[in-house]
Design an enzyme around this catalytic site. Structure first.
Site, PDB file in Angstrom:
ATOM      1  N   PRO A   1      38.161  41.158  42.699  1.00  0.00           N
ATOM      2  CG  PRO A   1      38.354  38.880  43.139  1.00  0.00           C
ATOM      3  CD  PRO A   1      37.397  40.026  43.247  1.00  0.00           C
TER       4      PRO A   1
ATOM      5  CB  SER B   1      33.110  32.605  35.688  1.00  0.00           C
ATOM      6  OG  SER B   1      32.951  31.745  36.801  1.00  0.00           O
ATOM      7  CE  LYS B   2      36.505  39.023  38.542  1.00  0.00           C
ATOM      8  NZ  LYS B   2      36.316  40.358  39.084  1.00  0.00           N
ATOM      9  NE  ARG B   3      29.733  32.330  39.597  1.00  0.00           N
ATOM     10  CZ  ARG B   3      29.675  33.425  38.840  1.00  0.00           C
ATOM     11  NH1 ARG B   3      29.941  34.587  39.365  1.00  0.00           N
ATOM     12  NH2 ARG B   3      29.366  33.349  37.563  1.00  0.00           N
ATOM     13  CG  ASP B   4      34.620  28.698  36.044  1.00  0.00           C
ATOM     14  OD1 ASP B   4      33.516  28.308  36.479  1.00  0.00           O
ATOM     15  OD2 ASP B   4      34.793  29.163  34.913  1.00  0.00           O
TER      16      ASP B   4
END
Ligand code: GLU
Length: 508
Positions: A17, A265-268
């Protein structure tokens, strides 16, 4: 250069995404294109088949549409420079890889991945980093060390190879970046990047440069993480004889974590409790769904406004910009150089602003589906009145429910603290006479209720608070909400009286 039509591209790789950083790149490209009456192109850079995620392209397109960043050209959008998916342009790149080899700018390399791994490990053991390039390419298995016949034989026998760019020795490559000014790289610091693979696929670098040239891109606006690739790209333009028409480059600063350290980041998002994605993303491997701006109730215009101010400054105090205003004010020169810290609270602030700006009728329409979801039926008139009354306290459409659910559902419990403080022995009796009074009111409006109530209270010589506080408890379940008589009006006569009776029965 200035008389050329501005053409910029957003060139995501469909590996997952888009997140805030990617969308900001798209936004800045879009704003620059529109400001200059140019074209905004979407190009899907799907040459890395190992990292390809099928759902990603559709997600990218839906996200752009939700934000209002509709491409002028791109897959599914038409255009004269297509196809716009690199995997569909595969045949184009080979010609350029061949030309680079023929002109001495590139070479075949037959070293196996195992061999390269071994060299990497050996280097690590000596506390060094292995890089394929100027220092060692003369000792490796490539067309610089093998004879022409050997190379031909290897290729004909189907041996797998890669094509590497032959970095010129000790050359300074200088380029003027619109954001950073003049940047210089010395080629001795750079390795011989792979530009093409024997399977027929180019790598990012070759495909990117070839496409930017063929698609007549005039400005490359992209994230700072691509700055290290700039000297290679500039040399590719030189090697292919396109230096005169190469685009101008603008590398945007990184989007940093809210704490200010490290790239967002995308995980944040899931870790830190705020969305980083525009739309809900279901991870195809884990089936886990990540929260998103749309589903969390942000308006696209708030999201866009917030994104624009992340790394761009208008040079004034103005913070609120519509898309049209952004287009008018945007310039690459006003992109800030330092990384920009993402602030989730600011995103809420923007949403609140746009929420407050919306007409009550529009908010009421947006709120209706929430009631339908809860199987609550209500008249349009009532919904509109509720919105008008509690709008000020809300940042999101869902807050209308949080702040005003008691308009649609009678309280089933009563705030203990308020009961303790406000509910006296004679409260039921007093409220009972208020219920009787309310029965007799014919014109059920906040003003009329207030008038009758006030004269009744004066007559009885009761203190207002003694009755109003427990009355509020009966109607809304706590010490919350707007003007009590307005609440009565919106609830309607029957419901108001029924809630008073309920309260008398249930509150002890
Ligand atoms: N495909 C690259 C990316 O995913 C594009 C970088 C560029 O804009 O040159 O970010």
């Amino acid at each position: 250069m200035s008389d050329k039509k501005v053409r910029v591209r957003f060139a995501p790789s469909p590996t997952g995404p888009l997140h805030i950083g990617g969308l900001r790149t798209a936004l800045f490209n879009y704003l620059f294109a529109k400001k200059n009456e140019g074209d905004f192109i979407l190009r899907i850079e799907d040459t890395d088949q190992n990292r390809y995620v099928e759902e990603a392209e559709d997600y990218i397109v839906r996200s752009l549409k939700w934000c209002g960043l509709v491409p002028d050209e791109g897959p599914g959008f038409g255009g004269n420079y297509g196809p716009y998916r690199q995997s569909e342009r595969k045949d184009i790149y080979k010609e350029y890889a061949d030309k680079l080899i023929a002109d001495g700018w590139a070479y075949y390399s037959f070293d196996t991945p195992e061999k390269l791994d071994q060299l990497r490990t050996e280097a690590e053991q000596n506390k060094q980093v292995f890089a394929y390039g100027i220092e060692n390419r003369g000792n490796l298995n490539n067309s610089l060390t093998l004879s022409e016949n050997e190379v031909k034989a290897k290729i004909e026998s189907g041996e797998s190879f890669v094509v590497r760019f032959k970095m010129p020795e000790n050359t300074n490559v200088t380029e003027v970046d619109v954001v950073r000014g003049s940047v210089t790289f010395n080629t001795n610091q750079l390795d011989d990047k792979v530009i093409f693979k024997s399977g027929g696929m180019p790598t990012y670098h070759l495909a990117n440069v070839v496409d930017d040239h063929l698609m007549k891109i005039t400005q490359v606006i992209r994230g700072e993480e691509w700055l290290p690739s700039l000297p290679l790209h500039v040399l590719l333009y030189r090697a292919l004889g396109w230096e005169d028409t190469k685009p101008r480059f603008a590398h945007m600063p990184l989007t940093l974590k809210p704490q200010g350290k490290g790239k967002l980041s995308k995980r944040d998002g899931d870790k830190m409790g705020f969305p980083v994605f525009p739309l809900a993303w279901k991870d195809p491997k884990t089936d886990l769904i990540s929260r998103s701006y749309k589903e969390d109730g942000y308006f696209p215009e708030a999201f866009i406004n917030m994104l624009a101010m992340l790394g761009w400054s208008p040079g004034t105090e103005q913070e609120i910009f519509s898309m049209d205003e952004l287009i008018k004010s945007f310039s690459l020169e006003r992109i800030v150089k330092a990384g920009s810290r993402f602030d989730p609270e600011k995103a809420k602030w923007y949403n609140k602003h746009y929420f407050q700006q919306k007409p009550d009728s529009e908010l009421a329409e947006l709120f209706k589906p929430l009631l339908i979801e809860k199987s609550i039926s209500s008249s349009d008139e009532k919904i509109l009145k509720v919105v008008t009354e509690i709008k000020e306290r809300c940042e999101f459409v869902s807050d209308i429910w949080e702040q005003g659910n008691y308009f649609f559902e009678a309280p089933t419990s009563y705030d203990e603290k308020s009961v303790k403080k406000r509910w006296k022995e004679d409260t039921p009796k007093k409220l009972s006479s208020i219920a009787d009074l309310f029965e007799s009111i014919e014109n059920w409006s906040a003003n009329a209720i207030k008038e009758s109530f006030s004269s009744f209270m004066n007559e009885k010589e009761w203190g207002f608070g003694i009755v109003m506080n427990p009355l509020r408890l009966c109607l809304v379940g706590g010490n919350i909400g707007p003007d009590l008589f307005v609440i009565c009006e919106i609830l309607g006569k029957e419901e108001t009286i029924s809630r008073i009776k309920n309260g008398i029965e249930k509150i002890i």
